[in-house]
Design a protein around this motif. Structure first.
Motif, PDB file in Angstrom:
ATOM      1  N   LEU A   1       0.983  -1.240   0.037  1.00 22.65           N
ATOM      2  CA  LEU A   1      -0.042  -0.109  -0.053  1.00 22.65           C
ATOM      3  C   LEU A   1       0.915   1.227  -0.051  1.00 22.65           C
ATOM      4  O   LEU A   1       0.647   2.152  -0.612  1.00 22.65           O
ATOM      5  CB  LEU A   1      -0.872   0.026   1.115  1.00 22.65           C
ATOM      6  CG  LEU A   1      -1.888  -1.098   1.344  1.00 22.65           C
ATOM      7  CD1 LEU A   1      -2.943  -0.839   2.441  1.00 22.65           C
ATOM      8  CD2 LEU A   1      -3.043  -0.810  -0.218  1.00 22.65           C
TER       9      LEU A   1
ATOM     10  N   ARG B   1      -2.664  -1.234  -5.040  1.00 23.80           N
ATOM     11  CA  ARG B   1      -3.933  -1.555  -3.855  1.00 23.80           C
ATOM     12  C   ARG B   1      -4.297  -2.914  -4.632  1.00 23.80           C
ATOM     13  O   ARG B   1      -5.289  -3.637  -3.974  1.00 23.80           O
ATOM     14  CB  ARG B   1      -4.732  -0.476  -4.053  1.00 23.80           C
ATOM     15  CG  ARG B   1      -4.382   0.804  -3.035  1.00 23.80           C
ATOM     16  CD  ARG B   1      -5.614   1.720  -3.518  1.00 23.80           C
ATOM     17  NE  ARG B   1      -5.666   2.830  -2.366  1.00 23.80           N
ATOM     18  CZ  ARG B   1      -6.580   3.444  -2.132  1.00 23.80           C
ATOM     19  NH1 ARG B   1      -7.625   3.566  -2.770  1.00 23.80           N
ATOM     20  NH2 ARG B   1      -6.681   4.312  -1.335  1.00 23.80           N
ATOM     21  N   ILE B   2      -4.257  -3.176  -5.589  1.00 24.97           N
ATOM     22  CA  ILE B   2      -4.691  -4.333  -6.388  1.00 24.97           C
ATOM     23  C   ILE B   2      -3.882  -5.519  -5.987  1.00 24.97           C
ATOM     24  O   ILE B   2      -2.777  -5.545  -6.692  1.00 24.97           O
ATOM     25  CB  ILE B   2      -4.989  -4.408  -7.820  1.00 24.97           C
ATOM     26  CG1 ILE B   2      -5.935  -3.145  -8.069  1.00 24.97           C
ATOM     27  CG2 ILE B   2      -5.756  -5.829  -8.276  1.00 24.97           C
ATOM     28  CD1 ILE B   2      -6.131  -2.844  -9.250  1.00 24.97           C
TER      29      ILE B   2
ATOM     30  N   GLY C   1      -7.776  -6.628  -2.934  1.00 25.66           N
ATOM     31  CA  GLY C   1      -6.784  -6.090  -2.087  1.00 25.66           C
ATOM     32  C   GLY C   1      -7.112  -6.576  -0.570  1.00 25.66           C
ATOM     33  O   GLY C   1      -7.721  -7.514  -0.229  1.00 25.66           O
TER      34      GLY C   1
END
Lengths: 83, 474
Positions: free
Chosen positions: A23, A28-29, A40
């Motif tokens: 992060l 995020r994915i 996520g």
């Protein structure tokens, strides 16, 4: 310290979780589901198993529970839907 | 086989488990303290994983540090971090057998008494878009911030009810993000007479609330009461958030929808008890929606219907860390007295002061539960194509189809749709699925009765995914 996310170096702190390092690096994915949906971090405490990534070749590791190690190789989803 | 015997096994090293282990250790019995996480403290006393990574966003907890030290120094406590209990069975002669999975722990442990302090996790609420990366639980964001110093986004929209989301929103605001807070409970309900009465003699809680409020007034772009997120839009990240005003059943009021911009959404509707170990053992249960649903039935020493099995803290009903510590203390003393075959009279005298504090502390916790537990309307946000089971990607339409085809219980829906068969073993989707099975507009008066009739997932070992290697060792 440095970990490698899909081969690219990413800065991380000693003791940080893999999820936090991802992060911090703007990733995020973490994965794509069988139906192609992006996923996520969600629960953050090891319950939901949605933050699964591949760590040093081991698949289905929870990014929120695993701590970073120098040189760790993390594989997450890429833009073309591979994991 | 790696096999060990202790007097008391305490499962979970959060506020309740730490107090139970300490109380039992002070009574001079042999204790094993088992915890899933690398550091003790659970979610409430969460410790930083490492010093330098931590921003000053969250204050240190000196009380917790002292507690860790005391448990750590006790010679008759063995502590196994990063260890899960994946099964539990009755063993010969009134004992209990636990199957463990962890780096330092034996594969099996026999204990004369069990204290289950397995805590809770954020109550998930399904709405269109809730699986999108960038939608987090309040617990996840708290953990990120407390132990890693990482913010979830630049413009963070909180949707939920109750004190945890307020605390997390305040911390996120203090750490420099733009915060929008939607509290689902209306201002009128929150500041009612019952609320004011509940706050009587809750000076510490009031001071905390005031501190959160100050942080939010300084840092939050907007605070709204009686509103909630009803949809998140965006394929792979949060792009647009739809919010709506809620009525007194927590149903969105048609026509109040508004579109907001945010790059992260945080869900904080309270907690669900994690008590699968107690279920697996067969502890008798009650159903109490305002305490998180199904909870073990206990006597005044925290013992459940099985002799020598104690359940404490949020695992036995969501009441927060203060109650958890008192319950832990009581169970630790009672379990030790049971092992030592001490007289009931001397135990009663030892427990009395804790039981008096417990009754007072519980009163406030119960008010919180009654006030902030979501009403049925919040469970109707999902649409036909909304994923309810995240692991197996089962949608509301699939659940409805199973019901139309005759599924009359949650386990039947599981058999027909695979919902609940994934890695999380139904922890996230279980409650959501039952709500999804309900008729579209059940009368409020019979809602929870209908909910119970549909049942829940039968619990089987292993209680969490294991590698074949761990299983072979066990």
């Amino acid at each position: 310290m440095t970990i490698f996310v899909n081969g690219e170096p990413v800065a991380a702190h000693e003791g940080q979780s893999v999820a936090a390092a991802l992060l911090s690096a703007g990733r995020r994915i973490f994965r794509r589901t069988r139906l192609g949906a992006a996923r996520g971090l969600f629960c953050g405490i090891g319950v939901c198993y949605d933050c699964l990534v591949t760590i040093d070749g081991l698949p289905n590791r929870r990014a929120c529970m695993a701590s970073v190690r120098e040189g760790m190789r993390v594989k997450i989803a890429t833009a073309n839907h591979e994991q | 086989m790696n096999h060990l015997r202790v007097d008391i096994a305490v499962v979970g090293a959060g506020p309740a488990g730490l107090q139970a282990a300490l109380a039992a250790a002070e009574a001079r019995v042999r204790v094993a303290l088992i915890d899933r996480y690398p550091r003790p403290g659970g979610q409430y006393f969460r410790q930083p994983r490492s010093e330098p990574a931590l921003a000053s966003a969250v204050a240190r907890q000196p009380k917790a540090q002292a507690l860790f030290q005391r448990v750590h120094r006790a010679e008759n406590v063995v502590y196994w971090p990063e260890t899960g209990v994946w099964a539990a069975f009755p063993s010969d002669g009134d004992e209990w057998l636990l199957a463990l999975d962890g780096p330092d722990a034996p594969a099996r442990l026999v204990a004369r008494s069990l204290v289950l302090a397995t805590g809770a996790y954020d109550r998930p609420i399904a709405f269109p878009g809730w699986t999108t990366p960038g939608v987090y639980t309040a617990g996840a964001v708290q953990t990120l911030l407390k132990s890693e110093g990482v913010l979830p986004g630049r413009r963070v929209l909180f949707t939920g009810s109750g004190p945890l989301q307020w605390a997390v929103a305040a911390a996120v605001a203090d750490a420099g993000a733009e915060v929008i807070l939607l509290e689902a409970v209306s201002r009128a309900r929150l500041f009612s007479l019952s609320g004011l009465l509940a706050l009587w003699r809750q000076g510490e809680r009031l001071r905390e609330a005031r501190a959160y409020w100050r942080s939010l007034r300084r840092g939050a772009a907007e605070i709204r009461f009686g509103w909630a997120v009803v949809e998140v839009r965006g394929e792979a990240e949060v792009e647009e958030v739809i919010i709506a005003r809620l009525d007194d059943q927590w149903r969105p009021i048609a026509g109040t929808e508004a579109s907001w911009a945010a790059d992260a959404v945080v869900i904080g509707y309270g907690f669900l008890p994690e008590n699968r170990l107690a279920q697996l053992l067969g502890c008798a249960e009650d159903f109490a929606p305002h305490l998180g649903g199904y909870i073990p039935r206990r006597d005044e020493t925290m013992q459940c219907s099985l002799p020598g099995v104690y359940v404490v803290g949020d695992a036995a009903g969501i009441r927060g860390a203060d109650v958890a510590q008192l319950e832990g203390r009581i169970a630790g003393l009672a379990a030790a007295a049971r092992v030592q075959a001490r007289s009931a009279v001397s135990l009663q005298a030892a427990l009395r002061p804790y039981q008096i504090s417990l009754a007072q502390t519980r009163r406030f916790a119960h008010w919180l539960g009654r006030t902030f537990t979501p009403g049925p309307g919040l469970y109707r946000l999902a649409r036909d194509d909304t994923t309810l089971c995240r692991c197996e990607e089962v949608r509301l339409a699939d659940v409805r189809a199973a019901v139309a085809n005759g599924a009359g219980s949650l386990d039947e829906v599981k058999a027909m749709t695979r919902a609940g068969m994934g890695y999380c073993q139904g922890r996230i989707c279980g409650e959501i699925l039952v709500h999804g099975m309900m008729r579209s507009n059940p009368p409020t008066s019979t809602y929870w009765r209908e909910f119970q009739r549909l049942g829940r997932f039968r619990v089987r070992p292993p209680l969490f995914p294991l590698t074949l290697q761990s299983l072979a060792q066990g």
